[in-house]
Design an enzyme around this catalytic site. Sequence first.
Site, PDB file in Angstrom:
ATOM      1  N   HIS A  11       0.830  -1.207   0.000  1.00 36.70           N
ATOM      2  CA  HIS A  11       0.000   0.000   0.000  1.00 36.70           C
ATOM      3  C   HIS A  11       0.865   1.257   0.000  1.00 36.70           C
ATOM      4  O   HIS A  11       1.675   1.446   0.907  1.00 36.70           O
ATOM      5  CB  HIS A  11      -0.915  -0.023   1.227  1.00 36.70           C
ATOM      6  CG  HIS A  11      -1.895   1.087   1.263  1.00 36.70           C
ATOM      7  ND1 HIS A  11      -2.030   1.921   2.340  1.00 36.70           N
ATOM      8  CD2 HIS A  11      -2.806   1.509   0.340  1.00 36.70           C
ATOM      9  CE1 HIS A  11      -2.984   2.804   2.092  1.00 36.70           C
ATOM     10  NE2 HIS A  11      -3.475   2.575   0.885  1.00 36.70           N
ATOM     11  N   ARG A  12       0.693   2.073  -1.019  1.00 42.55           N
ATOM     12  CA  ARG A  12       1.524   3.277  -1.235  1.00 42.55           C
ATOM     13  C   ARG A  12       3.004   2.879  -1.181  1.00 42.55           C
ATOM     14  O   ARG A  12       3.830   3.594  -0.615  1.00 42.55           O
ATOM     15  CB  ARG A  12       1.209   4.377  -0.224  1.00 42.55           C
ATOM     16  CG  ARG A  12      -0.282   4.729  -0.162  1.00 42.55           C
ATOM     17  CD  ARG A  12      -0.610   5.871   0.772  1.00 42.55           C
ATOM     18  NE  ARG A  12      -2.024   5.830   1.138  1.00 42.55           N
ATOM     19  CZ  ARG A  12      -2.588   6.565   2.080  1.00 42.55           C
ATOM     20  NH1 ARG A  12      -1.867   7.447   2.744  1.00 42.55           N
ATOM     21  NH2 ARG A  12      -3.878   6.448   2.353  1.00 42.55           N
ATOM     22  N   GLU A  38       0.677  -0.775  -4.929  1.00 42.64           N
ATOM     23  CA  GLU A  38      -0.348   0.264  -5.141  1.00 42.64           C
ATOM     24  C   GLU A  38       0.255   1.634  -4.890  1.00 42.64           C
ATOM     25  O   GLU A  38       1.050   1.808  -3.959  1.00 42.64           O
ATOM     26  CB  GLU A  38      -1.510   0.039  -4.164  1.00 42.64           C
ATOM     27  CG  GLU A  38      -2.689   0.991  -4.367  1.00 42.64           C
ATOM     28  CD  GLU A  38      -2.730   2.210  -3.450  1.00 42.64           C
ATOM     29  OE1 GLU A  38      -3.672   2.989  -3.581  1.00 42.64           O
ATOM     30  OE2 GLU A  38      -1.806   2.408  -2.625  1.00 42.64           O
ATOM     31  N   ASP A  40      -0.808   6.179  -5.659  1.00 38.33           N
ATOM     32  CA  ASP A  40      -1.869   7.128  -6.021  1.00 38.33           C
ATOM     33  C   ASP A  40      -1.333   8.154  -7.018  1.00 38.33           C
ATOM     34  O   ASP A  40      -0.226   8.671  -6.841  1.00 38.33           O
ATOM     35  CB  ASP A  40      -2.338   7.850  -4.760  1.00 38.33           C
ATOM     36  CG  ASP A  40      -2.736   6.875  -3.666  1.00 38.33           C
ATOM     37  OD1 ASP A  40      -3.770   6.208  -3.822  1.00 38.33           O
ATOM     38  OD2 ASP A  40      -1.986   6.758  -2.674  1.00 38.33           O
ATOM     39  N   HIS A  52      -0.796  11.043  -2.481  1.00 36.90           N
ATOM     40  CA  HIS A  52      -2.131  10.636  -2.052  1.00 36.90           C
ATOM     41  C   HIS A  52      -3.091  11.804  -1.834  1.00 36.90           C
ATOM     42  O   HIS A  52      -4.194  11.828  -2.379  1.00 36.90           O
ATOM     43  CB  HIS A  52      -2.038   9.820  -0.763  1.00 36.90           C
ATOM     44  CG  HIS A  52      -3.365   9.370  -0.230  1.00 36.90           C
ATOM     45  ND1 HIS A  52      -4.141  10.151   0.616  1.00 36.90           N
ATOM     46  CD2 HIS A  52      -4.069   8.237  -0.432  1.00 36.90           C
ATOM     47  CE1 HIS A  52      -5.245   9.506   0.903  1.00 36.90           C
ATOM     48  NE2 HIS A  52      -5.238   8.338   0.282  1.00 36.90           N
ATOM     49  N   GLU A 104      -3.780   3.921  -8.713  1.00 34.80           N
ATOM     50  CA  GLU A 104      -5.054   4.493  -8.275  1.00 34.80           C
ATOM     51  C   GLU A 104      -5.167   5.924  -8.777  1.00 34.80           C
ATOM     52  O   GLU A 104      -4.348   6.780  -8.429  1.00 34.80           O
ATOM     53  CB  GLU A 104      -5.187   4.440  -6.745  1.00 34.80           C
ATOM     54  CG  GLU A 104      -6.563   4.940  -6.336  1.00 34.80           C
ATOM     55  CD  GLU A 104      -6.761   5.072  -4.836  1.00 34.80           C
ATOM     56  OE1 GLU A 104      -6.048   4.436  -4.049  1.00 34.80           O
ATOM     57  OE2 GLU A 104      -7.666   5.853  -4.475  1.00 34.80           O
ATOM     58  N   LYS A 106      -6.406   9.379  -8.590  1.00 33.12           N
ATOM     59  CA  LYS A 106      -6.981  10.209  -7.528  1.00 33.12           C
ATOM     60  C   LYS A 106      -7.682  11.449  -8.064  1.00 33.12           C
ATOM     61  O   LYS A 106      -8.739  11.825  -7.579  1.00 33.12           O
ATOM     62  CB  LYS A 106      -5.881  10.660  -6.555  1.00 33.12           C
ATOM     63  CG  LYS A 106      -5.504   9.621  -5.521  1.00 33.12           C
ATOM     64  CD  LYS A 106      -6.617   9.387  -4.510  1.00 33.12           C
ATOM     65  CE  LYS A 106      -6.171   8.452  -3.383  1.00 33.12           C
ATOM     66  NZ  LYS A 106      -7.281   7.759  -2.754  1.00 33.12           N
ATOM     67  N   ASP A 224       0.260  -1.818   4.438  1.00 39.32           N
ATOM     68  CA  ASP A 224       1.437  -0.956   4.622  1.00 39.32           C
ATOM     69  C   ASP A 224       2.659  -1.811   4.942  1.00 39.32           C
ATOM     70  O   ASP A 224       3.786  -1.324   4.888  1.00 39.32           O
ATOM     71  CB  ASP A 224       1.200   0.017   5.788  1.00 39.32           C
ATOM     72  CG  ASP A 224       0.026   0.958   5.538  1.00 39.32           C
ATOM     73  OD1 ASP A 224      -0.275   1.264   4.370  1.00 39.32           O
ATOM     74  OD2 ASP A 224      -0.601   1.387   6.532  1.00 39.32           O
TER      75      ASP A 224
HETATM   76  O1  G3P Z   1      -6.418   1.475  -3.448  1.00 39.54           O
HETATM   77  C1  G3P Z   1      -6.643   1.072  -2.140  1.00 39.54           C
HETATM   78  C2  G3P Z   1      -6.510   2.220  -1.186  1.00 39.54           C
HETATM   79  O2  G3P Z   1      -5.283   2.849  -1.421  1.00 39.54           O
HETATM   80  C3  G3P Z   1      -7.634   3.200  -1.335  1.00 39.54           C
HETATM   81  O3  G3P Z   1      -7.617   4.197  -0.372  1.00 39.54           O
HETATM   82  O4  G3P Z   1      -7.127   6.410   0.549  1.00 39.54           O
HETATM   83  O5  G3P Z   1      -5.416   4.619   0.715  1.00 39.54           O
HETATM   84  O6  G3P Z   1      -5.908   5.661  -1.488  1.00 39.54           O
HETATM   85  P1  G3P Z   1      -6.463   5.260  -0.149  1.00 39.54           P
HETATM   86 MG    MG Z   2      -4.582   4.489  -2.721  1.00 43.12          MG
END
Ligand code: G3P
Ligand code: MG
Length: 233
Positions: A11-12, A38, A40, A52, A104, A106, A224
């Site tokens: 995540h990120r 992943e 953003d 993000h 992702e 945004k 994470d």
């Molecule tokens: O793509 C999954 C998750 O990253 C979505 O929420 O706010 O962390 O971008 P967020």
């Molecule tokens: Mg995200």
Amino acid sequence: MPASPFLCIGHRGARGHAPENTLLSIDTGIRLGADMIEFDVQRCEDQLVVIHDPRLERTTTGQGRVEDVRFDYLRSLDAGQGQQVPTLQEVLDLVEARVSLNIEVKSAGGTATRIATVLREALAEGWRPSQFLVSSFHLPELYEFKQAAPEIPVAALVCGVPLDWAGCAVELGAQALNISAEFADTRLLHDAHSRGLKVYVYTVNHPDDMQRLHAAGFDGVFSDYPDRVIANR
Ligand code: G3P
Ligand code: MG
């Protein structure tokens, strides 16, 4: 997407170990064994940047809205541990198709079609469509992406349980539904599976939750801490 019993999505990048959405974080996620990373993406002037929040304050030394500042200013900022806010192209150059990427979207207003252009160039350079999964909470923007690059898989992002269950993902021609851990409803899971969709859950950092979601039949999690997913699947 790679065939995997339970997909580990950093995540990120690997936000628990490095400043989120930086090249360092993405590299760390790969090193820890994530199947997919992943991150953003937003527009800043005519560039696609990996960050993000709509504002700069939380993750950088700067101030202002990403869509309002100059790209040169954004690049002058520290995004943590001396890292710059990367561009989408820099991420592609770093990863070199070693893992899959969940991009992702945004920001709206044409971000998706710009991303489609960059990813189609990447396909011409050797990336495979299955190595990308493009997602967004902004489903009309995601629809525009799908129109521009129909060969690249997309995932509908939802935070909640839609009235038509997984129907919105089918309408988009998506391959996956990415849902919040808060709303990891097994009826939603079964509806999605019956429609041929994968279901990935964000953001899952506790080993107990990883094991519970795996046992319930979910297809993978965003974390994470990709190392914890690897150790608990
Ligand atoms: O793509 C999954 C998750 O990253 C979505 O929420 O706010 O962390 O971008 P967020
Ligand atoms: Mg995200």
